[in-house]
Scaffold this motif. Structure first.
Motif, PDB file in Angstrom:
ATOM      1  N   THR A   8       7.478 -27.552 -39.230  1.00 32.00           N
ATOM      2  CA  THR A   8       8.631 -27.101 -38.443  1.00 32.00           C
ATOM      3  C   THR A   8       9.403 -28.293 -37.889  1.00 32.00           C
ATOM      4  N   GLU A  40      12.087 -25.330 -41.838  1.00 30.96           N
ATOM      5  CA  GLU A  40      11.467 -26.463 -42.531  1.00 30.96           C
ATOM      6  C   GLU A  40      12.319 -26.873 -43.728  1.00 30.96           C
ATOM      7  N   LYS A  90       0.438 -16.626 -42.103  1.00 32.71           N
ATOM      8  CA  LYS A  90       1.486 -17.324 -42.845  1.00 32.71           C
ATOM      9  C   LYS A  90       1.605 -16.820 -44.276  1.00 32.71           C
ATOM     10  N   GLU A 132       9.918 -20.359 -39.066  1.00 34.08           N
ATOM     11  CA  GLU A 132       9.794 -21.804 -38.883  1.00 34.08           C
ATOM     12  C   GLU A 132      10.842 -22.472 -39.768  1.00 34.08           C
ATOM     13  N   ASP A 180       1.632 -26.552 -46.832  1.00 29.48           N
ATOM     14  CA  ASP A 180       2.509 -26.659 -45.671  1.00 29.48           C
ATOM     15  C   ASP A 180       1.943 -27.676 -44.692  1.00 29.48           C
ATOM     16  N   ASP A 184       9.201 -20.673 -43.082  1.00 28.53           N
ATOM     17  CA  ASP A 184       7.782 -20.326 -43.127  1.00 28.53           C
ATOM     18  C   ASP A 184       7.535 -19.216 -42.088  1.00 28.53           C
TER      19      ASP A 184
HETATM   20 CA    CA Z   1       4.889 -24.135 -41.164  1.00 23.76          CA
END
Ligand code: CA
Length: 412
Positions: free
Chosen positions: A345, A199, A249, A197, A124, A229
């Protein structure tokens, strides 16, 4: 910009349809108690590619009979294009294939989508400037918002492939080690600042060993998914220094069920924003490598109605996935088919264009209004849906939804 390519599947020609013939996304579905089958979407139908290959209508070495797209991706770009062209000619308006294909069309509403590919590894990134500036301002103050390396390196961390789940999979609020600013010692408990998040995820379709140029990296990307995420901000705030996020995460990352190919997205390429400082030569792109993809997130409380809490665009990113992949290999790190790269993000400049609740509620201090209430962070029962599409003339390349509901902490 290309126009709609009409299909004999009539709903595919509706301007609001996510899956016109121009799209031809790659997914996998189950029906009743069947195993996962590779498919594409056309209009409001899935086309069972497993069955097509089984009957010899298309031949790709049996790769479409595996329930995931990894083996097909390994065939390489010329085969990726051969499948696209074959499907286009069979599904095009006026094609004489209705009798042959109709038995293998299944209404989308009658199937359950499964993971479209096996995630090899998950990385990520943190490549959105507005997001990095917002978060940096909250965590370190406006003067130190962007770390000194940020304009030079697409910063990333190695995440967990094991917790990537397909849209529709519920996500439990995580437990973790927490220490608020007033606490003398940490404690272990449910995350109170659970967040999302917004993404994009790039799916690597070719293996590599050694360094890739940005141009090579661009060619190795098979397609894109929407990616949420999930992030526990209170766990993150305590654990993240000096090695970055870890358990904050690791509970889940949701992806949309369709891989939208780079061929479908080709007409929508846009350049990255102006560079404030020149990038090192190994990170420079030879042409536009971002995409104009409109994005939004809806939040629906338990038994409530949806509020769209943010609208932004993928073109806001500072680094493209091709640059991230090139950087990822700069040390010689080998990449695998099915590697997933989270963009970071995606936030725009405006207040309503922020890609996380952390930013939308400015650290929880300014809860945002939603239908029938307000939110600083997610509550149990909340459902999030990420949507995205590229807008063509009279058609759209839709991603399908990336949905996830927050469930209470999982009991032992
Ligand atoms: Ca992220």
């Amino acid at each position: 910009m290309t126009d709609l390519i009409p299909s004999w599947v009539s709903y595919a020609n509706d301007p609001q349809c996510d899956f016109p013939l121009n799209n031809l996304p790659c997914g996998a579905f189950v029906q009743a108690d069947s195993t996962s089958r590779c498919c594409t979407a056309i209009g409001d139908q899935v086309l069972d590619l497993h069955a097509l290959e089984e009957r010899g209508i298309i031949t790709f070495g049996g790769t479409l009979r595996t329930g995931a797209w990894n083996a097909f991706m390994a065939l390489g770009q010329s085969e990726w294009l051969r499948l696209r062209h074959q499907l286009m000619s069979m599904l095009r308006e006026g094609a004489d294939t209705g009798d042959q294909l109709s038995p293998h069309l299944v209404p989308l509403e009658n199937v359950r989508m499964t993971m479209p590919f096996e995630v090899a590894e998950y990385t990520d990134f943190y490549a959105g400037r507005h997001h990095a500036t917002n978060v940096g301002t909250m965590f370190r103050g406006a003067e130190n918002a962007l770390p000194s390396n940020w304009l030079h390196i697409p910063i990333g961390y190695n995440g967990r492939a094991s917790s990537v789940v397909v849209s529709g999979t519920p996500v439990h609020r995580p437990m973790g080690q927490l220490k608020g600013p007033q606490d003398e010692v940490p404690h272990f408990g449910p995350a109170q600042r659970f967040d999302m998040e917004l993404e994009m995820g790039a799916v690597v379709g070719q293996a590599s060993s050694g360094r890739l140029s940005v141009d090579q990296a661009f060619k190795n990307i098979f397609g894109y998914v929407l990616l949420n995420d999930w992030s526990a901000r209170d766990i993150q705030g305590w654990e993240y220094q000096p090695l970055g996020p870890f358990q904050s995460k690791a509970s889940a990352t949701s992806i949309s069920p369709w891989i939208i190919t780079t061929s479908a997205l080709e007409p929508f390429r846009v350049p990255a924003p102006e560079r404030e400082v020149p990038l090192l030569p190994y990170l420079r792109e030879s042409g536009p490598m971002l995409y104009d993809i409109a994005l939004e997130v809806g939040l629906t409380p338990q038994d409530g109605r949806e509020t769209v809490i943010t609208r932004t665009n993928y073109r806001e990113m500072y680094y493209s996935s091709a640059q991230q992949l090139a950087h990822h290999t700069s040390s010689g790190c080998p990449m695998r088919i099915g590697d997933l790269l989270g963009s970071g993000t995606i936030s725009g400049a405006g207040k309503n264009e922020r890609g996380s609740l952390l930013e939308l509620s400015w650290g929880g201090n300014e809860p945002i209004a939603i239908e029938g209430g307000a939110r600083a962070f997610l509550q149990d029962g909340d459902t999030l849906v990420l949507r995205g599409h590229a807008q063509g003339r009279g058609f759209r390349i839709g991603f399908g939804a990336c949905v996830g509901q927050v469930l209470p902490v999982q009991q032992d």
